[in-house]
Design an enzyme around this catalytic site. Structure first.
Site, PDB file in Angstrom:
ATOM      1  N   ARG A  15      51.478  39.323  62.172  1.00 46.14           N
ATOM      2  CA  ARG A  15      52.296  38.265  61.669  1.00 46.14           C
ATOM      3  C   ARG A  15      53.376  38.811  61.169  1.00 46.14           C
ATOM      4  NH1 ARG A  15      47.113  36.179  57.906  1.00 46.14           N
ATOM      5  NH2 ARG A  15      46.903  38.515  57.685  1.00 46.14           N
ATOM      6  N   LYS A  75      50.858  40.370  54.521  1.00 48.25           N
ATOM      7  CA  LYS A  75      49.580  41.177  53.766  1.00 48.25           C
ATOM      8  C   LYS A  75      50.224  41.851  52.671  1.00 48.25           C
ATOM      9  CE  LYS A  75      46.090  41.285  54.430  1.00 48.25           C
ATOM     10  NZ  LYS A  75      45.103  40.139  53.704  1.00 48.25           N
ATOM     11  N   TYR A  94      50.519  37.975  50.468  1.00 46.26           N
ATOM     12  CA  TYR A  94      49.021  37.920  49.808  1.00 46.26           C
ATOM     13  C   TYR A  94      49.052  39.211  49.107  1.00 46.26           C
ATOM     14  CZ  TYR A  94      47.915  34.150  52.847  1.00 46.26           C
ATOM     15  OH  TYR A  94      47.570  32.795  53.306  1.00 46.26           O
ATOM     16  N   HIS A  96      45.682  40.088  46.658  1.00 46.77           N
ATOM     17  CA  HIS A  96      44.324  40.355  46.712  1.00 46.77           C
ATOM     18  C   HIS A  96      43.959  41.529  45.750  1.00 46.77           C
ATOM     19  CE1 HIS A  96      43.343  37.192  49.466  1.00 46.77           C
ATOM     20  NE2 HIS A  96      44.310  37.688  50.242  1.00 46.77           N
ATOM     21  N   GLU A 118      47.738  33.779  47.306  1.00 48.22           N
ATOM     22  CA  GLU A 118      46.225  33.263  47.177  1.00 48.22           C
ATOM     23  C   GLU A 118      46.147  32.699  45.721  1.00 48.22           C
ATOM     24  OE1 GLU A 118      46.126  37.533  46.000  1.00 48.22           O
ATOM     25  OE2 GLU A 118      47.335  36.587  47.431  1.00 48.22           O
ATOM     26  N   VAL A 239      32.580  32.531  50.002  1.00 50.76           N
ATOM     27  CA  VAL A 239      32.917  32.061  48.741  1.00 50.76           C
ATOM     28  C   VAL A 239      34.178  32.609  48.114  1.00 50.76           C
ATOM     29  CG1 VAL A 239      30.210  31.724  48.432  1.00 50.76           C
ATOM     30  CG2 VAL A 239      31.452  34.063  47.785  1.00 50.76           C
ATOM     31  N   ASP A 270      38.599  40.319  51.631  1.00 50.64           N
ATOM     32  CA  ASP A 270      40.010  40.529  50.910  1.00 50.64           C
ATOM     33  C   ASP A 270      39.785  40.492  49.389  1.00 50.64           C
ATOM     34  OD1 ASP A 270      41.736  40.736  53.039  1.00 50.64           O
ATOM     35  OD2 ASP A 270      41.926  38.687  53.359  1.00 50.64           O
ATOM     36  N   VAL A 298      36.565  42.609  58.722  1.00 49.38           N
ATOM     37  CA  VAL A 298      37.795  42.824  58.916  1.00 49.38           C
ATOM     38  C   VAL A 298      38.763  41.939  57.810  1.00 49.38           C
ATOM     39  CG1 VAL A 298      39.998  42.205  60.449  1.00 49.38           C
ATOM     40  CG2 VAL A 298      37.606  43.039  61.501  1.00 49.38           C
ATOM     41  N   ALA A 299      39.432  42.550  57.205  1.00 52.29           N
ATOM     42  CA  ALA A 299      40.123  42.337  56.077  1.00 52.29           C
ATOM     43  C   ALA A 299      41.516  41.338  56.353  1.00 52.29           C
ATOM     44  CB  ALA A 299      40.627  43.271  55.091  1.00 52.29           C
TER      45      ALA A 299
END
Length: 372
Positions: A15, A75, A94, A96, A118, A239, A270, A298-299
Protein backbone atom coordinates in the site's frame (compact mmCIF):
# COMPACT_ATOMS: atom_id res chain seq x y z
CA UNK A 1 2.98 22.40 4.04
CA UNK A 2 5.56 20.03 2.55
CA UNK A 3 4.17 16.50 2.74
CA UNK A 4 6.27 13.41 2.09
CA UNK A 5 5.27 9.85 1.24
CA UNK A 6 7.96 7.16 1.55
CA UNK A 7 7.74 3.71 0.03
CA UNK A 8 6.51 1.17 2.59
CA UNK A 9 9.23 -1.24 3.69
CA UNK A 10 7.38 -3.70 5.92
CA UNK A 11 7.50 -7.23 4.49
CA UNK A 12 5.02 -7.55 1.59
CA UNK A 13 3.45 -4.16 2.31
CA UNK A 14 2.38 -2.77 -1.05
CA UNK A 15 0.00 0.00 0.00
CA UNK A 16 0.96 3.67 -0.19
CA UNK A 17 0.13 6.63 2.03
CA UNK A 18 -1.28 8.81 -0.74
CA UNK A 19 -2.67 7.66 -4.08
CA UNK A 20 -2.39 10.07 -7.07
CA UNK A 21 -5.97 11.32 -6.74
CA UNK A 22 -5.27 12.28 -3.12
CA UNK A 23 -2.05 14.02 -4.15
CA UNK A 24 -4.00 16.09 -6.66
CA UNK A 25 -6.42 17.23 -3.90
CA UNK A 26 -3.56 18.11 -1.54
CA UNK A 27 -1.73 20.09 -4.23
CA UNK A 28 -4.97 21.92 -5.11
CA UNK A 29 -5.01 23.14 -1.49
CA UNK A 30 -1.66 24.80 -2.06
CA UNK A 31 0.62 22.21 -0.50
CA UNK A 32 3.72 20.50 -1.89
CA UNK A 33 4.00 16.69 -2.06
CA UNK A 34 7.17 14.65 -2.50
CA UNK A 35 6.97 10.91 -3.20
CA UNK A 36 9.76 8.37 -2.97
CA UNK A 37 10.36 6.79 -6.35
CA UNK A 38 8.49 3.52 -6.73
CA UNK A 39 6.18 4.18 -3.75
CA UNK A 40 3.09 3.47 -5.85
CA UNK A 41 4.33 0.42 -7.74
CA UNK A 42 2.46 -1.98 -5.47
CA UNK A 43 -0.87 -0.47 -6.48
CA UNK A 44 0.06 -0.12 -10.13
CA UNK A 45 0.78 3.63 -9.97
CA UNK A 46 3.92 4.88 -11.68
CA UNK A 47 6.10 7.84 -10.77
CA UNK A 48 4.70 9.51 -13.88
CA UNK A 49 1.16 9.19 -12.51
CA UNK A 50 2.24 10.98 -9.34
CA UNK A 51 4.01 13.69 -11.29
CA UNK A 52 0.87 14.22 -13.37
CA UNK A 53 -1.05 14.69 -10.10
CA UNK A 54 1.40 17.40 -9.04
CA UNK A 55 3.93 15.55 -6.86
CA UNK A 56 7.70 15.66 -7.12
CA UNK A 57 9.60 12.37 -7.14
CA UNK A 58 12.65 11.97 -4.90
CA UNK A 59 15.21 9.19 -4.96
CA UNK A 60 15.34 8.07 -1.34
CA UNK A 61 13.30 7.72 1.82
CA UNK A 62 16.03 9.64 3.62
CA UNK A 63 15.14 12.73 1.59
CA UNK A 64 11.46 12.27 2.44
CA UNK A 65 12.19 12.19 6.17
CA UNK A 66 14.75 14.99 5.98
CA UNK A 67 12.59 17.49 4.09
CA UNK A 68 8.97 16.76 5.01
CA UNK A 69 6.96 18.68 7.57
CA UNK A 70 4.42 15.83 7.59
CA UNK A 71 5.11 12.21 6.66
CA UNK A 72 2.14 10.15 5.47
CA UNK A 73 2.50 6.38 5.69
CA UNK A 74 0.37 3.27 5.96
CA UNK A 75 2.08 0.91 8.40
CA UNK A 76 3.94 1.76 11.58
CA UNK A 77 7.42 3.14 10.95
CA UNK A 78 10.08 0.46 10.99
CA UNK A 79 13.21 0.92 13.14
CA UNK A 80 15.25 2.45 10.31
CA UNK A 81 12.44 4.93 9.60
CA UNK A 82 11.95 5.88 13.23
CA UNK A 83 15.59 6.94 13.48
CA UNK A 84 14.97 9.49 10.72
CA UNK A 85 12.08 11.29 12.41
CA UNK A 86 12.86 14.71 13.85
CA UNK A 87 11.41 16.98 16.55
CA UNK A 88 8.38 18.91 15.37
CA UNK A 89 7.77 16.63 12.38
CA UNK A 90 4.25 15.20 11.99
CA UNK A 91 3.84 11.47 11.38
CA UNK A 92 0.36 10.35 10.26
CA UNK A 93 -0.04 6.58 9.92
CA UNK A 94 -1.11 3.40 11.70
CA UNK A 95 0.95 2.94 14.86
CA UNK A 96 -0.60 0.20 17.06
CA UNK A 97 1.70 1.14 19.93
CA UNK A 98 0.15 -0.82 22.81
CA UNK A 99 1.90 -4.13 22.01
CA UNK A 100 5.06 -2.47 20.64
CA UNK A 101 7.16 -0.77 23.34
CA UNK A 102 10.23 -0.58 21.09
CA UNK A 103 8.36 1.53 18.57
CA UNK A 104 6.80 3.65 21.30
CA UNK A 105 10.18 4.37 22.89
CA UNK A 106 11.69 5.33 19.54
CA UNK A 107 8.81 7.68 18.74
CA UNK A 108 9.05 9.26 22.19
CA UNK A 109 12.78 9.77 21.69
CA UNK A 110 12.26 11.30 18.23
CA UNK A 111 10.34 14.31 19.50
CA UNK A 112 7.94 13.96 16.55
CA UNK A 113 4.18 14.50 16.68
CA UNK A 114 2.70 11.09 15.92
CA UNK A 115 -1.00 10.81 15.04
CA UNK A 116 -2.37 7.28 14.73
CA UNK A 117 -5.08 6.36 12.25
CA UNK A 118 -6.42 3.66 14.53
CA UNK A 119 -7.37 5.94 17.45
CA UNK A 120 -9.06 8.74 15.47
CA UNK A 121 -12.75 8.55 16.37
CA UNK A 122 -16.05 9.68 14.86
CA UNK A 123 -19.11 11.41 16.28
CA UNK A 124 -20.92 8.07 16.27
CA UNK A 125 -18.19 6.42 18.35
CA UNK A 126 -16.60 4.56 15.44
CA UNK A 127 -13.03 4.44 14.20
CA UNK A 128 -13.29 5.92 10.70
CA UNK A 129 -9.65 5.41 9.67
CA UNK A 130 -9.48 1.86 10.96
CA UNK A 131 -12.87 0.84 9.56
CA UNK A 132 -11.92 0.50 5.85
CA UNK A 133 -8.98 -1.77 6.66
CA UNK A 134 -11.12 -3.70 9.14
CA UNK A 135 -13.61 -4.27 6.34
CA UNK A 136 -10.85 -5.61 4.10
CA UNK A 137 -9.29 -7.75 6.84
CA UNK A 138 -12.65 -9.18 7.86
CA UNK A 139 -13.34 -10.34 4.33
CA UNK A 140 -9.80 -11.64 3.86
CA UNK A 141 -9.95 -13.60 7.11
CA UNK A 142 -12.51 -15.97 5.64
CA UNK A 143 -10.56 -16.35 2.38
CA UNK A 144 -7.42 -17.18 4.36
CA UNK A 145 -9.26 -19.55 6.67
CA UNK A 146 -10.89 -21.42 3.80
CA UNK A 147 -7.51 -21.78 2.07
CA UNK A 148 -5.72 -23.19 5.08
CA UNK A 149 -8.57 -25.57 5.89
CA UNK A 150 -7.63 -27.43 2.72
CA UNK A 151 -5.69 -30.61 3.46
CA UNK A 152 -2.84 -29.69 1.12
CA UNK A 153 -2.22 -26.62 3.28
CA UNK A 154 -2.30 -28.54 6.56
CA UNK A 155 -5.96 -28.13 7.44
CA UNK A 156 -8.82 -30.45 8.25
CA UNK A 157 -9.69 -30.93 4.60
CA UNK A 158 -13.18 -29.45 4.74
CA UNK A 159 -14.98 -27.19 2.28
CA UNK A 160 -16.28 -24.11 4.06
CA UNK A 161 -19.76 -24.33 2.56
CA UNK A 162 -20.04 -28.11 2.38
CA UNK A 163 -22.12 -29.69 -0.38
CA UNK A 164 -25.60 -31.23 -0.45
CA UNK A 165 -25.57 -34.12 2.00
CA UNK A 166 -22.38 -32.98 3.78
CA UNK A 167 -22.28 -30.46 6.64
CA UNK A 168 -20.59 -27.10 6.08
CA UNK A 169 -17.68 -25.98 8.25
CA UNK A 170 -18.45 -24.26 11.54
CA UNK A 171 -17.06 -20.72 11.60
CA UNK A 172 -16.90 -18.89 14.94
CA UNK A 173 -16.36 -15.13 14.89
CA UNK A 174 -15.26 -13.53 18.16
CA UNK A 175 -16.49 -9.95 18.10
CA UNK A 176 -19.29 -8.46 16.04
CA UNK A 177 -17.71 -5.12 15.10
CA UNK A 178 -16.54 -4.04 11.67
CA UNK A 179 -14.13 -6.96 11.17
CA UNK A 180 -16.64 -9.45 12.52
CA UNK A 181 -19.51 -8.12 10.42
CA UNK A 182 -17.54 -8.44 7.19
CA UNK A 183 -16.21 -11.87 8.15
CA UNK A 184 -19.78 -12.99 8.79
CA UNK A 185 -20.89 -11.57 5.44
CA UNK A 186 -18.31 -13.56 3.48
CA UNK A 187 -18.65 -16.74 5.54
CA UNK A 188 -22.42 -16.81 5.11
CA UNK A 189 -22.01 -16.09 1.42
CA UNK A 190 -19.78 -19.16 1.15
CA UNK A 191 -22.42 -21.28 2.87
CA UNK A 192 -20.68 -21.87 6.21
CA UNK A 193 -22.40 -22.51 9.55
CA UNK A 194 -21.60 -19.16 11.18
CA UNK A 195 -21.67 -18.23 14.86
CA UNK A 196 -20.79 -14.77 16.18
CA UNK A 197 -20.04 -14.05 19.84
CA UNK A 198 -20.20 -10.58 21.36
CA UNK A 199 -20.91 -8.96 24.73
CA UNK A 200 -22.92 -6.12 23.23
CA UNK A 201 -26.56 -7.15 22.94
CA UNK A 202 -27.34 -4.20 20.67
CA UNK A 203 -24.62 -5.39 18.32
CA UNK A 204 -26.04 -8.92 18.30
CA UNK A 205 -29.50 -7.51 17.50
CA UNK A 206 -28.04 -5.46 14.66
CA UNK A 207 -26.30 -8.51 13.21
CA UNK A 208 -29.50 -10.57 13.57
CA UNK A 209 -31.46 -7.88 11.74
CA UNK A 210 -28.81 -7.62 9.02
CA UNK A 211 -28.24 -11.31 8.32
CA UNK A 212 -31.39 -13.02 9.59
CA UNK A 213 -31.74 -16.53 10.92
CA UNK A 214 -28.84 -17.78 8.82
CA UNK A 215 -26.51 -16.26 11.44
CA UNK A 216 -26.28 -17.71 14.94
CA UNK A 217 -25.74 -15.01 17.58
CA UNK A 218 -24.40 -15.82 21.05
CA UNK A 219 -23.79 -13.62 24.08
CA UNK A 220 -20.10 -14.01 24.84
CA UNK A 221 -19.16 -15.61 28.15
CA UNK A 222 -16.19 -17.78 29.08
CA UNK A 223 -18.42 -20.85 28.82
CA UNK A 224 -19.69 -19.79 25.39
CA UNK A 225 -16.18 -19.11 24.06
CA UNK A 226 -14.86 -22.45 25.35
CA UNK A 227 -17.82 -24.38 23.94
CA UNK A 228 -17.89 -22.87 20.46
CA UNK A 229 -14.11 -22.67 19.97
CA UNK A 230 -13.78 -26.37 20.79
CA UNK A 231 -16.33 -27.23 18.07
CA UNK A 232 -15.10 -24.80 15.42
CA UNK A 233 -13.34 -25.56 12.17
CA UNK A 234 -12.37 -21.89 11.75
CA UNK A 235 -12.19 -19.19 14.45
CA UNK A 236 -11.84 -15.50 13.58
CA UNK A 237 -10.50 -13.22 16.32
CA UNK A 238 -11.83 -9.71 15.76
CA UNK A 239 -11.99 -7.97 19.14
CA UNK A 240 -10.71 -4.42 19.56
CA UNK A 241 -10.28 -1.94 22.39
CA UNK A 242 -9.17 1.35 20.77
CA UNK A 243 -5.53 2.04 21.55
CA UNK A 244 -5.22 -0.78 24.06
CA UNK A 245 -3.87 -4.30 23.79
CA UNK A 246 -6.45 -6.85 22.64
CA UNK A 247 -7.87 -9.06 25.40
CA UNK A 248 -6.78 -12.72 25.31
CA UNK A 249 -10.16 -14.36 24.77
CA UNK A 250 -8.84 -17.79 23.79
CA UNK A 251 -6.32 -19.42 26.11
CA UNK A 252 -3.65 -21.95 25.20
CA UNK A 253 -5.77 -24.54 27.03
CA UNK A 254 -8.71 -23.78 24.71
CA UNK A 255 -6.48 -24.18 21.66
CA UNK A 256 -5.61 -27.69 22.88
CA UNK A 257 -9.31 -28.60 22.85
CA UNK A 258 -9.76 -27.67 19.17
CA UNK A 259 -9.92 -30.10 16.27
CA UNK A 260 -6.58 -31.07 14.82
CA UNK A 261 -6.23 -29.14 11.56
CA UNK A 262 -8.63 -26.38 12.59
CA UNK A 263 -7.62 -22.81 11.74
CA UNK A 264 -7.55 -19.61 13.79
CA UNK A 265 -7.18 -16.21 12.10
CA UNK A 266 -6.21 -13.44 14.53
CA UNK A 267 -7.18 -10.15 12.93
CA UNK A 268 -6.45 -8.44 16.27
CA UNK A 269 -2.74 -9.28 16.00
CA UNK A 270 -1.84 -5.61 15.32
CA UNK A 271 -2.94 -4.93 18.89
CA UNK A 272 -1.25 -8.01 20.33
CA UNK A 273 -3.80 -10.64 19.32
CA UNK A 274 -6.78 -12.19 21.10
CA UNK A 275 -5.45 -15.77 21.16
CA UNK A 276 -2.92 -16.53 23.88
CA UNK A 277 -0.91 -18.52 21.34
CA UNK A 278 -0.77 -15.73 18.73
CA UNK A 279 2.41 -14.09 17.48
CA UNK A 280 2.76 -11.80 14.44
CA UNK A 281 3.48 -13.40 11.06
CA UNK A 282 4.07 -12.01 7.57
CA UNK A 283 2.69 -12.65 4.10
CA UNK A 284 5.97 -14.49 3.44
CA UNK A 285 5.32 -17.00 6.24
CA UNK A 286 1.70 -16.44 7.23
CA UNK A 287 1.07 -19.46 9.45
CA UNK A 288 2.51 -21.63 12.17
CA UNK A 289 1.07 -24.56 14.13
CA UNK A 290 0.38 -24.87 17.85
CA UNK A 291 -1.10 -28.14 19.16
CA UNK A 292 -1.97 -29.10 15.57
CA UNK A 293 -4.07 -25.93 15.14
CA UNK A 294 -3.04 -23.64 12.25
CA UNK A 295 -2.51 -20.01 13.31
CA UNK A 296 -2.76 -17.24 10.68
CA UNK A 297 -1.57 -13.99 12.30
CA UNK A 298 -0.44 -11.71 9.48
CA UNK A 299 -0.07 -8.23 10.93
CA UNK A 300 -0.81 -6.36 7.70
CA UNK A 301 -3.50 -8.47 6.05
CA UNK A 302 -4.90 -5.67 3.82
CA UNK A 303 -1.41 -5.26 2.34
CA UNK A 304 -2.14 -8.42 0.36
CA UNK A 305 -4.79 -6.59 -1.69
CA UNK A 306 -3.17 -3.16 -1.98
CA UNK A 307 -5.11 -1.82 -4.95
CA UNK A 308 -8.35 -2.20 -3.03
CA UNK A 309 -7.07 -1.30 0.41
CA UNK A 310 -4.89 1.71 -0.48
CA UNK A 311 -7.81 3.40 -2.24
CA UNK A 312 -10.21 2.54 0.59
CA UNK A 313 -7.77 3.91 3.14
CA UNK A 314 -7.22 7.14 1.19
CA UNK A 315 -10.95 7.67 0.92
CA UNK A 316 -11.02 7.81 4.72
CA UNK A 317 -7.75 9.61 5.50
CA UNK A 318 -7.80 12.40 2.89
CA UNK A 319 -10.09 14.83 4.81
CA UNK A 320 -7.82 14.53 7.86
CA UNK A 321 -4.65 14.97 5.79
CA UNK A 322 -6.13 18.17 4.36
CA UNK A 323 -7.16 19.43 7.81
CA UNK A 324 -3.68 18.86 9.22
CA UNK A 325 -2.00 20.47 6.22
CA UNK A 326 -4.38 23.43 5.93
CA UNK A 327 -4.55 24.29 9.63
CA UNK A 328 -1.43 22.82 11.19
CA UNK A 329 -1.71 20.01 13.72
CA UNK A 330 -2.48 22.15 16.78
CA UNK A 331 -5.42 24.01 15.25
CA UNK A 332 -6.70 20.90 13.43
CA UNK A 333 -6.73 18.87 16.63
CA UNK A 334 -8.14 21.66 18.81
CA UNK A 335 -11.04 22.15 16.37
CA UNK A 336 -11.76 18.43 15.96
CA UNK A 337 -11.93 16.39 19.19
CA UNK A 338 -12.14 13.17 17.18
CA UNK A 339 -8.91 13.87 15.31
CA UNK A 340 -7.40 14.89 18.66
CA UNK A 341 -8.00 11.32 19.85
CA UNK A 342 -5.49 10.27 17.22
CA UNK A 343 -2.60 12.02 18.97
CA UNK A 344 -0.49 9.22 20.46
CA UNK A 345 2.97 10.76 20.94
CA UNK A 346 4.21 14.35 21.03
CA UNK A 347 7.42 15.95 22.27
CA UNK A 348 8.62 12.95 24.24
CA UNK A 349 5.36 11.88 25.89
CA UNK A 350 2.39 9.60 25.23
CA UNK A 351 -0.86 11.48 24.72
CA UNK A 352 -3.40 8.64 24.49
CA UNK A 353 -4.48 7.21 27.84
CA UNK A 354 -5.08 3.64 26.67
CA UNK A 355 -1.65 3.53 25.04
CA UNK A 356 0.01 4.97 28.14
CA UNK A 357 -1.81 2.46 30.38
CA UNK A 358 -0.70 -0.43 28.16
CA UNK A 359 2.93 0.68 28.04
CA UNK A 360 3.38 2.40 31.37
CA UNK A 361 4.98 5.35 29.60
CA UNK A 362 4.90 9.08 30.43
CA UNK A 363 1.37 10.41 29.83
CA UNK A 364 0.50 13.99 28.95
CA UNK A 365 -3.10 14.77 28.03
CA UNK A 366 -3.58 15.81 24.41
CA UNK A 367 -5.03 19.15 25.51
CA UNK A 368 -1.81 19.93 27.36
CA UNK A 369 0.26 18.93 24.34
CA UNK A 370 -1.75 21.27 22.10
CA UNK A 371 -1.56 24.13 24.60
CA UNK A 372 2.16 23.61 25.04
Amino acid sequence: MLIGVPKEIKVHEYRVGLVPSSVREVVAHGHEVIIETGAGEGIGMTDEAYEAAGASIVATAAEIFQRSEMVIKVKEPQAVERKQLSPGQILFTYLHLAPDPDQANDLIASGATCIAYETVTSASGGLPLLAPMSEVAGRMSIQAGAYFLEKAHGGLGVLLGGVPGVDPAKVVVLGGGVVGTHAVHIALGMGADVWVLDRNNDQLRRLWAQFGRALNTVYSTRDAVEHHVSQADLVIGSVLIPGAAAPKLVSADMIRTMKKGAVVVDVAIDQGGCFETSRPTTHDEPTYVVDEVIHYCVANMPGGVPRTSAQALNNATLPYVLALADKGWKRALSEDPHLKNGLNVHAGAINHKAVADALGGPFVHADEAIAG
